[in-house]
Design an enzyme around this catalytic site. Sequence first.
Site, PDB file in Angstrom:
ATOM      1  N   GLU A   1       1.484   3.824  -3.402  1.00 46.50           N
ATOM      2  CA  GLU A   1       1.144   5.257  -3.301  1.00 46.50           C
ATOM      3  C   GLU A   1       2.345   6.114  -3.707  1.00 46.50           C
ATOM      4  O   GLU A   1       2.235   7.054  -4.505  1.00 46.50           O
ATOM      5  CB  GLU A   1       0.732   5.570  -1.855  1.00 46.50           C
ATOM      6  CG  GLU A   1       0.432   7.021  -1.559  1.00 46.50           C
ATOM      7  CD  GLU A   1      -0.751   7.559  -2.347  1.00 46.50           C
ATOM      8  OE1 GLU A   1      -1.616   6.766  -2.766  1.00 46.50           O
ATOM      9  OE2 GLU A   1      -0.789   8.790  -2.589  1.00 46.50           O
TER      10      GLU A   1
ATOM     11  N   HIS B   1       0.842  -1.209   0.000  1.00 44.89           N
ATOM     12  CA  HIS B   1       0.000   0.000   0.000  1.00 44.89           C
ATOM     13  C   HIS B   1       0.875   1.255   0.000  1.00 44.89           C
ATOM     14  O   HIS B   1       0.664   2.190  -0.777  1.00 44.89           O
ATOM     15  CB  HIS B   1      -0.889  -0.021   1.251  1.00 44.89           C
ATOM     16  CG  HIS B   1      -1.846   1.132   1.359  1.00 44.89           C
ATOM     17  ND1 HIS B   1      -3.211   0.990   1.174  1.00 44.89           N
ATOM     18  CD2 HIS B   1      -1.649   2.443   1.624  1.00 44.89           C
ATOM     19  CE1 HIS B   1      -3.792   2.183   1.312  1.00 44.89           C
ATOM     20  NE2 HIS B   1      -2.860   3.072   1.587  1.00 44.89           N
TER      21      HIS B   1
ATOM     22  N   LYS C   1       3.111   5.967  -7.463  1.00 42.44           N
ATOM     23  CA  LYS C   1       2.149   6.754  -8.261  1.00 42.44           C
ATOM     24  C   LYS C   1       2.521   8.233  -8.214  1.00 42.44           C
ATOM     25  O   LYS C   1       2.553   8.921  -9.240  1.00 42.44           O
ATOM     26  CB  LYS C   1       0.721   6.543  -7.728  1.00 42.44           C
ATOM     27  CG  LYS C   1       0.098   5.212  -8.078  1.00 42.44           C
ATOM     28  CD  LYS C   1      -1.383   5.191  -7.732  1.00 42.44           C
ATOM     29  CE  LYS C   1      -1.602   5.228  -6.249  1.00 42.44           C
ATOM     30  NZ  LYS C   1      -3.040   5.162  -5.880  1.00 42.44           N
ATOM     31  N   ASN C   2       2.822   8.737  -7.024  1.00 42.28           N
ATOM     32  CA  ASN C   2       3.174  10.157  -6.890  1.00 42.28           C
ATOM     33  C   ASN C   2       4.440  10.482  -7.673  1.00 42.28           C
ATOM     34  O   ASN C   2       4.495  11.476  -8.405  1.00 42.28           O
ATOM     35  CB  ASN C   2       3.400  10.521  -5.416  1.00 42.28           C
ATOM     36  CG  ASN C   2       2.144  10.432  -4.581  1.00 42.28           C
ATOM     37  OD1 ASN C   2       1.035  10.432  -5.112  1.00 42.28           O
ATOM     38  ND2 ASN C   2       2.299  10.322  -3.280  1.00 42.28           N
TER      39      ASN C   2
HETATM   40  O1  PV2 Z   1       4.871  16.870  -4.584  1.00 42.80           O
HETATM   41  S1  PV2 Z   1       5.827  16.098  -5.289  1.00 42.80           S
HETATM   42  O2  PV2 Z   1       7.173  16.588  -5.298  1.00 42.80           O
HETATM   43  C1  PV2 Z   1       5.776  14.521  -4.618  1.00 42.80           C
HETATM   44  C2  PV2 Z   1       4.990  14.285  -3.516  1.00 42.80           C
HETATM   45  C3  PV2 Z   1       4.968  13.015  -2.973  1.00 42.80           C
HETATM   46  C4  PV2 Z   1       5.716  11.993  -3.522  1.00 42.80           C
HETATM   47  O3  PV2 Z   1       5.651  10.756  -2.972  1.00 42.80           O
HETATM   48  C5  PV2 Z   1       6.503  12.239  -4.641  1.00 42.80           C
HETATM   49  C6  PV2 Z   1       6.521  13.521  -5.192  1.00 42.80           C
HETATM   50  O4  PV2 Z   1       7.272  13.813  -6.287  1.00 42.80           O
HETATM   51  N1  PV2 Z   1       5.340  15.980  -6.813  1.00 42.80           N
HETATM   52  C7  PV2 Z   1       4.128  15.215  -7.063  1.00 42.80           C
HETATM   53  C8  PV2 Z   1       3.563  15.827  -8.308  1.00 42.80           C
HETATM   54  C9  PV2 Z   1       2.451  15.441  -9.077  1.00 42.80           C
HETATM   55  C10 PV2 Z   1       2.102  16.165 -10.203  1.00 42.80           C
HETATM   56  C11 PV2 Z   1       2.852  17.231 -10.570  1.00 42.80           C
HETATM   57  C12 PV2 Z   1       3.948  17.590  -9.805  1.00 42.80           C
HETATM   58  C13 PV2 Z   1       4.296  16.870  -8.668  1.00 42.80           C
HETATM   59  C14 PV2 Z   1       5.451  17.056  -7.694  1.00 42.80           C
END
Ligand code: PV2
Length: 393
Positions: free
Chosen positions: A238, A234, A241-242
Amino acid sequence: MCRHTVLAPRPWHVIASGHEGLNACERKSYLFLRKELPVRLANIMKEIALLPDNLLRMPSVGLVNQWYERSFEEIIQFEKMDPEQSVLTQFCERLVHIRNRHADVVQTMAQGVLELKESHEVDPGVENSIQYFLDRFYMSRISIRMLMNQHTLLFGEQIGSKQESVNGIGNGGRHIGSIDPACDVAAVVQDAYENARFLCDRYYLASPELELLQNGVPSDRPLPIVYVPSHLYHMLFELFKNAMRAVMELYESNPPPVTLNIIQGREDISLKLSDRGGGIPRSVTDLLFKYMYSTAPQPSKSDSHNVPLAGYGYGLPISRLYARYFHGDLVLISCEGYGTDAVIYLKALTNEANELLPIFNRTSTKFYRPSPVLADWSAPVHNTSGSGRKDKQ
Ligand SMILES: O=S(=O)(c1ccc(O)cc1O)N1Cc2ccccc2C1
């Protein structure tokens, strides 16, 4: 003799093993859970009752409260029932029924927060109380579902699920309920990466490669730890994906890889996922763990396939709770203009990996009646020009 263990010797659960056999362990587990589950349900219900009235009156919060009350009443009916086989079977069936009743609690509670946001002004004191409550509420739910899953997986009647002994005669595996005593971290990483990559390819028609390191050196060698694979998955799903969304929003083509470095320390096992997706300002990083900030109308089912990596929802705050449940953590270190490191910390020593549970007492009660906060540091000056992200590379 039944061994008591989760990830660490803790007298909260029994595992079938040795000469005493499964039934005696099921009886011990039943006698423990018919008391412990109502205690955990009652503790969090006391905190629900302390919520700000505006939130408590939201229809979705009322619905969740009803589910908890009904589940509490159903379990205390077993208080005077001796552990005959028919009662043990009934108890298992009742746990499955309760687990299904509570399946949508996370979304329903989020709907309650949304109903509040859309109907009332929410002051910082109320927002802090909601943040405090939801961390404890979702942690309590993780712990209650862990207890119920262990019992139903070990003693439930699903075909092939009954685990005759720790040696895995039952379902052929070595699992102890939802715990894998040899959970291969590298394999779970690959699994989470492949699934996140599938969603990324479907939406962006491309995805970043994965560079998998162990202690800084390329390696996909198995790395067995005692853990709950579904929790680890999980969190990693997550974060992948981010990271993928950040990279693909910044690079039209030839996206840089994401790097997952597994570092084994004496106290911590650190899983650091690094992306070069441009990062975010320090002022925003904390907001990603705020339930109020992360609560937005969820895309309807017809939309959600369009933006599969979309939104944050409660993915990060709940992933952090999974890490903290066994005394680990999940932190984000973002460098605006470059990228983000997301680190999952796990306990390397299983005897330190016991449950982290909210305790309802005078201290916790104070958090629901916050006294007006007087600033004890000068207020920051906000940049009003706004600094959007750079255009795609
Ligand atoms: O905020 S972040 O740095 C970010 C947040 C959490 C994570 O796990 C990884 C990351 O990279 N990042 C997520 C995201 C999505 C769409 C456009 C730009 C961004 C920038």
